[in-house]
Design a protein around this motif. Sequence first.
Motif, PDB file in Angstrom:
ATOM      1  N   TRP A  50       1.012  -1.268   0.262  1.00  0.00           N
ATOM      2  CA  TRP A  50       0.164  -0.054  -0.036  1.00  0.00           C
ATOM      3  C   TRP A  50       0.960   1.451   0.453  1.00  0.00           C
ATOM      4  N   HIS A  51       2.259   1.240   0.898  1.00  0.00           N
ATOM      5  CA  HIS A  51       2.749   2.485   0.574  1.00  0.00           C
ATOM      6  C   HIS A  51       3.094   2.564  -1.118  1.00  0.00           C
ATOM      7  N   SER A  52       3.340   1.298  -1.866  1.00  0.00           N
ATOM      8  CA  SER A  52       4.208   1.269  -3.030  1.00  0.00           C
ATOM      9  C   SER A  52       2.840   2.374  -4.366  1.00  0.00           C
ATOM     10  N   ILE A  53       2.479   1.607  -3.828  1.00  0.00           N
ATOM     11  CA  ILE A  53       0.334   1.997  -4.492  1.00  0.00           C
ATOM     12  C   ILE A  53      -0.087   3.553  -4.417  1.00  0.00           C
ATOM     13  N   ALA A  54       0.356   3.798  -2.686  1.00  0.00           N
ATOM     14  CA  ALA A  54       0.131   5.220  -2.816  1.00  0.00           C
ATOM     15  C   ALA A  54       1.538   6.510  -3.282  1.00  0.00           C
ATOM     16  N   LEU A  55       2.283   6.167  -3.248  1.00  0.00           N
ATOM     17  CA  LEU A  55       3.661   6.791  -3.900  1.00  0.00           C
ATOM     18  C   LEU A  55       3.904   6.804  -5.619  1.00  0.00           C
ATOM     19  N   ALA A  56       2.539   5.809  -5.975  1.00  0.00           N
ATOM     20  CA  ALA A  56       2.872   5.393  -7.263  1.00  0.00           C
ATOM     21  C   ALA A  56       1.391   6.333  -7.821  1.00  0.00           C
ATOM     22  N   THR A  57       1.036   6.247  -6.592  1.00  0.00           N
ATOM     23  CA  THR A  57      -0.620   7.295  -6.900  1.00  0.00           C
ATOM     24  C   THR A  57       0.038   9.260  -7.473  1.00  0.00           C
ATOM     25  N   ILE A  58       0.621   9.435  -5.902  1.00  0.00           N
ATOM     26  CA  ILE A  58       1.074  10.355  -5.879  1.00  0.00           C
ATOM     27  C   ILE A  58       1.658  11.463  -7.162  1.00  0.00           C
ATOM     28  N   VAL A  59       2.649  10.349  -7.401  1.00  0.00           N
ATOM     29  CA  VAL A  59       4.023  10.334  -8.791  1.00  0.00           C
ATOM     30  C   VAL A  59       2.788  10.724 -10.198  1.00  0.00           C
ATOM     31  N   ALA A  60       2.180   9.524 -10.072  1.00  0.00           N
ATOM     32  CA  ALA A  60       0.446   9.952 -11.214  1.00  0.00           C
ATOM     33  C   ALA A  60       0.059  11.440 -11.411  1.00  0.00           C
ATOM     34  N   LEU A  61      -0.809  11.923 -10.147  1.00  0.00           N
ATOM     35  CA  LEU A  61      -1.144  13.074 -10.020  1.00  0.00           C
ATOM     36  C   LEU A  61      -0.522  14.090 -10.177  1.00  0.00           C
ATOM     37  N   ILE A  62       1.466  13.735 -10.248  1.00  0.00           N
ATOM     38  CA  ILE A  62       2.138  14.931 -10.420  1.00  0.00           C
ATOM     39  C   ILE A  62       2.044  14.937 -12.232  1.00  0.00           C
ATOM     40  N   VAL A  63       1.912  14.188 -12.562  1.00  0.00           N
ATOM     41  CA  VAL A  63       2.221  13.481 -14.232  1.00  0.00           C
ATOM     42  C   VAL A  63       1.127  14.203 -15.125  1.00  0.00           C
ATOM     43  N   MET A  64      -0.353  13.798 -14.048  1.00  0.00           N
ATOM     44  CA  MET A  64      -1.201  14.285 -14.733  1.00  0.00           C
ATOM     45  C   MET A  64      -1.536  16.020 -14.247  1.00  0.00           C
ATOM     46  N   ALA A  65      -0.934  16.683 -13.465  1.00  0.00           N
ATOM     47  CA  ALA A  65      -0.382  19.090 -13.280  1.00  0.00           C
ATOM     48  C   ALA A  65       0.114  18.898 -14.166  1.00  0.00           C
ATOM     49  N   ILE A  66       1.669  17.978 -14.606  1.00  0.00           N
ATOM     50  CA  ILE A  66       2.455  18.659 -15.414  1.00  0.00           C
ATOM     51  C   ILE A  66       1.901  18.879 -17.019  1.00  0.00           C
ATOM     52  N   ALA A  67       1.179  17.337 -17.142  1.00  0.00           N
ATOM     53  CA  ALA A  67       0.607  17.080 -18.057  1.00  0.00           C
ATOM     54  C   ALA A  67      -0.703  18.432 -18.675  1.00  0.00           C
ATOM     55  N   TYR A  68      -1.147  19.100 -17.751  1.00  0.00           N
ATOM     56  CA  TYR A  68      -2.595  19.739 -18.155  1.00  0.00           C
ATOM     57  C   TYR A  68      -2.281  20.903 -17.276  1.00  0.00           C
ATOM     58  N   ILE A  69      -1.949  21.245 -16.473  1.00  0.00           N
ATOM     59  CA  ILE A  69      -1.517  22.947 -15.978  1.00  0.00           C
ATOM     60  C   ILE A  69       0.146  23.443 -16.345  1.00  0.00           C
ATOM     61  N   PHE A  70       1.037  22.786 -16.158  1.00  0.00           N
ATOM     62  CA  PHE A  70       2.120  22.881 -15.919  1.00  0.00           C
ATOM     63  C   PHE A  70       3.336  22.227 -17.707  1.00  0.00           C
ATOM     64  N   PRO A  71       2.948  22.212 -18.785  1.00  0.00           N
ATOM     65  CA  PRO A  71       3.058  21.689 -19.515  1.00  0.00           C
ATOM     66  C   PRO A  71       4.686  21.666 -19.725  1.00  0.00           C
ATOM     67  N   GLY A  72       4.765  23.917 -18.946  1.00  0.00           N
ATOM     68  CA  GLY A  72       6.381  24.185 -19.436  1.00  0.00           C
ATOM     69  C   GLY A  72       7.337  23.991 -18.870  1.00  0.00           C
ATOM     70  N   TYR A  73       6.965  22.725 -17.640  1.00  0.00           N
ATOM     71  CA  TYR A  73       7.852  22.096 -16.797  1.00  0.00           C
ATOM     72  C   TYR A  73       8.609  20.763 -17.459  1.00  0.00           C
TER      73      TYR A  73
END
Length: 314
Positions: A279-302
Amino acid sequence: VDAYLVDIVGGIICLVVTGAFLKVWKPKKTFLFEEDRGVTTQQASYTTGQVLHGWMPFLILGFFVVLWGWPSVKTALNSFSIGPIASTYLIDVPVLDRAVVRVPPVVAATTTERAVYTLNWVSTTGTGVMLAAIVAALAAGFSPRRILESFLKTCRRMKIPLLAIVPMLGLGYVTRYSGIDAILGLAFTRTGFFYPFFAAFLGWLGVALTGSDTSSNALFGSLQKITAQQLGLDPILICSANSAGGVMGKMVDAQSIVVATTATNQVGNEGIIFRFVLWHSIALATIVALIVMAIAYIFPGYVPHNVQFLEPLF
């Protein structure tokens, strides 16, 4: 230098933060090996020289890895030769080279797929790591005979892991040249807007299954790129998500758990450890996935686009 610096700086910062944290927090139970249990331990103090000597192998390794990854050094190593022996060989794979054709919508125009094996035995990171191991062993006082004995012992221990790693790397190429990556890539386009989230979990799944981020990238890298192009997403971001998400799966892969239980004399507790860290692994992967979503649609310039160092990824 380039995006790879993130791994080095991130690792150093984690070590510093962990050291500072352990100055404040102490575990309720201190882990000891069986031979140390029952022995009264005292807080030891070490000189700066002793601490540096303890860190010496890692410092030497870090130096060689940075040196081998430096663009100008890598270029020089790739052009290095000893008489008739070159440092880099490009070998066309018989039967397979240019035998596979990719067509739209996987690619913009019909192209033949190259199958070229690059044997860069001098500039490859493994050569730098091997030299770092030799230098560290000599600095630690190992004799050439003892270095050779240790090397052979390591090779014997690595027989089974290598038998597992090599086929998984091979599977990555099979999926690419058989067209499976293209089929799966087109299928994953159905996830649409949420694909950046699932891209990270594909990397997580790859490492959880293969035990290696390298194997996961080889297995799913082409798929990730194809899906990103079909959805109009940045391939660099999505391929990076595969690698970053994969790191979060490292703690649940069988290889890592077996190594951990062997090193800490807990053989037989693999199942307990897996259930605890899952569950620690899934939680951390979820955080990474949310960061990727944010970069893809909110901060693409990064997303970096330094073509010079990113070309080898594709």
